[in-house]
Design a protein around this motif. Structure first.
Motif, short mmCIF file in Angstrom:
data_model
loop_
_atom_site.label_atom_id
_atom_site.label_comp_id
_atom_site.label_asym_id
_atom_site.label_seq_id
_atom_site.Cartn_x
_atom_site.Cartn_y
_atom_site.Cartn_z
N TRP A 445 0.82 -1.21 0.00
CA TRP A 445 0.00 0.00 0.00
C TRP A 445 0.86 1.26 0.00
O TRP A 445 0.48 2.28 -0.61
N ALA A 446 2.00 1.20 0.67
CA ALA A 446 2.83 2.40 0.83
C ALA A 446 3.57 2.78 -0.45
O ALA A 446 4.17 3.85 -0.53
N SER A 447 3.52 1.92 -1.47
CA SER A 447 4.17 2.26 -2.74
C SER A 447 3.33 3.23 -3.57
O SER A 447 3.81 3.73 -4.59
N LYS A 448 2.10 3.51 -3.14
CA LYS A 448 1.26 4.49 -3.83
C LYS A 448 1.54 5.87 -3.26
O LYS A 448 1.21 6.15 -2.11
N ILE A 449 2.13 6.73 -4.07
CA ILE A 449 2.64 8.02 -3.59
C ILE A 449 1.56 8.89 -2.98
O ILE A 449 1.81 9.65 -2.04
N HIS A 450 0.35 8.79 -3.48
CA HIS A 450 -0.71 9.67 -2.99
C HIS A 450 -0.96 9.48 -1.49
O HIS A 450 -1.25 10.45 -0.78
N LEU A 451 -0.88 8.25 -1.00
CA LEU A 451 -1.13 8.00 0.41
C LEU A 451 -0.10 8.70 1.28
O LEU A 451 -0.40 9.06 2.43
#
Length: 531
Positions: A445-451
């Protein structure tokens, strides 16, 4: 009260304006250069800007003006509400501001400079994308996909530290968590939003499942596996947020021999938005080491210095991305210079996303391919049904992906200490119908920059798509056109009805004034779900 509000603006806005410009310039330098000095400068200016908004005496004055109900001038009242929401979110001590900015800047800096290691070599996001779009070897695809997730492990702990800190700030201000606070200050109702998303979930499930079954059958044949063996790395991007490359139609071939930047200018010229070259000249459009790998648009001064950052290649993805970012750019560029500075901006993030998405869809439009990309008319018309199918697939995939992001982010802020790795894949399986990898317990999940760096934003993409469909239907109705290509009245309609009003009205009032009704999912559903 009107006089008091004007006095407040006269006192505060000059510094507010300068810090906004300085912050935008510093962010531009940090993302284009990717060096520590640029990031430190941006961090310092961002903190100073936040401290301006954190001023307790100024916030108390705004609160008093708002509570009184005595600011009756429409432009002053609108500026009051916009500033009040901005000030409330930043009601923190200076030390907390310094800490939060330092944490956010550190995480963003890691994303900006990170390159995946695949086969012992550093690979850019574009190179990972190439592998996932072109490679047929299952082991190499899996390695590339896993490489794209390496950034997650590098930033997950830091992201959670930021999440917990943001929640602490929100709770001090009387909110349950940062997610709820941020939605409220964006003038979005959380219950209404998730009711809308729930409706879209129900309406898209059957057509999405049918579409995905068809895609999986074709892709599994390509990779020499059974459809039941399809995993996340068998799709064309790391998150399954776009249509996988299939044998049906290869849109890349229509742009490989072209300059997508020149095509972007040609399109906007064709609809009467003829200052695109000025925006392009201000922009940074090609990839290089250390540069931010994604794309964004920034309105530096709200006086014409509008810029795009991209990492362009001549393919369908970057053609669509250029049109998307250029949509943001024209929204910003063609504002009304007579509006007060505070209102010389988008009415809401979702309204500028709507324009970006309206134009980003055009690579699946036969008129665009014929008139702008030079595809032979006979070929484009013969494939018109396939283009429509591709765009419909794209929208169905996007809805389901957006559901993952919005539900996960809401739950992450409600309880950042839960098993987020499992929660992520629970939502991926539920909404995207993608089987999670076996025995994988990593913070994908943390690989999605928006989060990490653009919190509580993703719902604006979905609301933007709904608005784009509503705007397109209104343009076609008002101008009597069948598409949004090659007619200068399109640019005039958008400029008059959507760009120049800026933030003069709330986002839903603005949509109503432009289209005749408040935001409704009906046009999107008719266009893509029930098509």
């Amino acid at each position: 009260m009107n006089t008091e509000m004007q006095n407040f603006l006269d006192r505060v806005i000059p510094k507010y304006r300068q810090l906004t410009i300085d912050s935008n310039l510093a962010y531009w330098d940090a993302t284009t250069k990717g060096d520590a000095d640029a990031e430190a400068r941006y961090s310092a200016i961002k903190a100073e800007h936040m401290k301006l908004l954190a001023n307790r005496e100024d916030f108390a004055e705004l609160k008093g003006l708002k509570t009184s109900g005595g600011v009756t001038d429409p432009l002053l009242a609108r500026q009051l509400l916009v500033l009040y929401n901005q000030y409330e979110q930043q009601q923190m001590d200076d030390a907390d501001i310094e800490k939060l900015v330092a944490m956010e800047t550190e995480v963003e800096g890691i994303f900006n400079t990170f390159r995946a290691t695949i086969g012992g070599e550093k690979k850019s996001d574009n190179e990972v994308s190439d592998i996932l779009r072109q490679e047929n070897d299952n082991a190499k695809r899996q390695e590339a996909w896993e490489g794209s997730k390496q950034i997650g492990a590098a930033v997950a702990d830091k992201v959670l530290e930021v999440v917990r800190f943001r929640n602490g700030v929100a709770k001090k201000l009387g909110y349950d968590n940062f997610y709820t606070m941020n939605l409220t200050l964006q003038e979005l109702d959380e219950t209404e939003l998730f009711n809308l998303l729930g409706d879209l979930e129900r309406q898209t499930l059957a057509p999405f499942a049918e579409m995905k079954q068809e895609l999986d059958a074709e892709l599994s044949q390509r990779y020499g596996i059974d459809p039941s063996q399809m995993r996340p790395w068998h799709y064309s991007d790391p998150f399954f947020q776009e249509v996988p490359v299939t044998n049906d139609v290869d849109l890349d071939k229509y742009f490989e021999g072209h300059d997508v930047v020149a095509l972007t200018k040609a399109y906007f010229d064709s609809v009467g938005l003829t200052d695109m070259q000025k925006i392009i000249d201000n922009s940074d459009l090609y990839e290089r080491e250390g540069k931010y790998q994604h794309a964004y648009c920034t309105n530096i001064d709200r006086e014409g210095d509008t810029r795009m950052l991209c990492n362009v290649r001549n393919n369908d993805y970057w053609m669509s991305t250029m049109l998307h970012e250029a949509g943001h750019a024209v929204y910003d560029y063609y504002n009304d210079p007579s509006l007060p500075y505070v209102l010389r901006d988008a009415a809401h993030t979702l309204t500028t996303e709507a324009i970006a998405m309206l134009f980003g869809r055009l690579t699946k439009n036969s008129d665009f391919l014929i008139e702008i990309a030079g595809v032979p008319a006979e070929e484009a018309k013969a494939l018109e049904a396939m283009f429509a199918k591709q765009l419909t697939y794209n929208m169905l995939i996007f809805v389901r992906w957006n559901l993952v992001m919005t539900h996960f982010e809401r739950d992450m802020y409600k309880n950042p200490d839960q098993d987020l790795n499992t929660l992520w894949w629970d939502y991926v399986e539920r909404f995207q119908l993608v089987t999670r990898p076996e025995d994988r317990h990593l913070p994908d999940w943390a690989s999605k920059i928006h989060l990490a760096v653009v919190p509580v934003y993703y719902q604006n993409y979905m609301l933007g798509e709904l608005t784009a469909s509503q705007l397109q239907a209104s343009i076609q109705r008002d101008l009597g056109v069948s598409s949004i290509v090659g007619d200068t009245r399109i640019g005039e309609w958008l400029t008059t009805k959507f760009f120049k009003p800026g933030a003069r009205w709330s986002w839903n009032d603005k949509i109503e004034k432009a289209t005749g009704e408040k935001l409704t999912p009906n046009y999107f559903v008719t266009q893509f779900v029930q098509a």
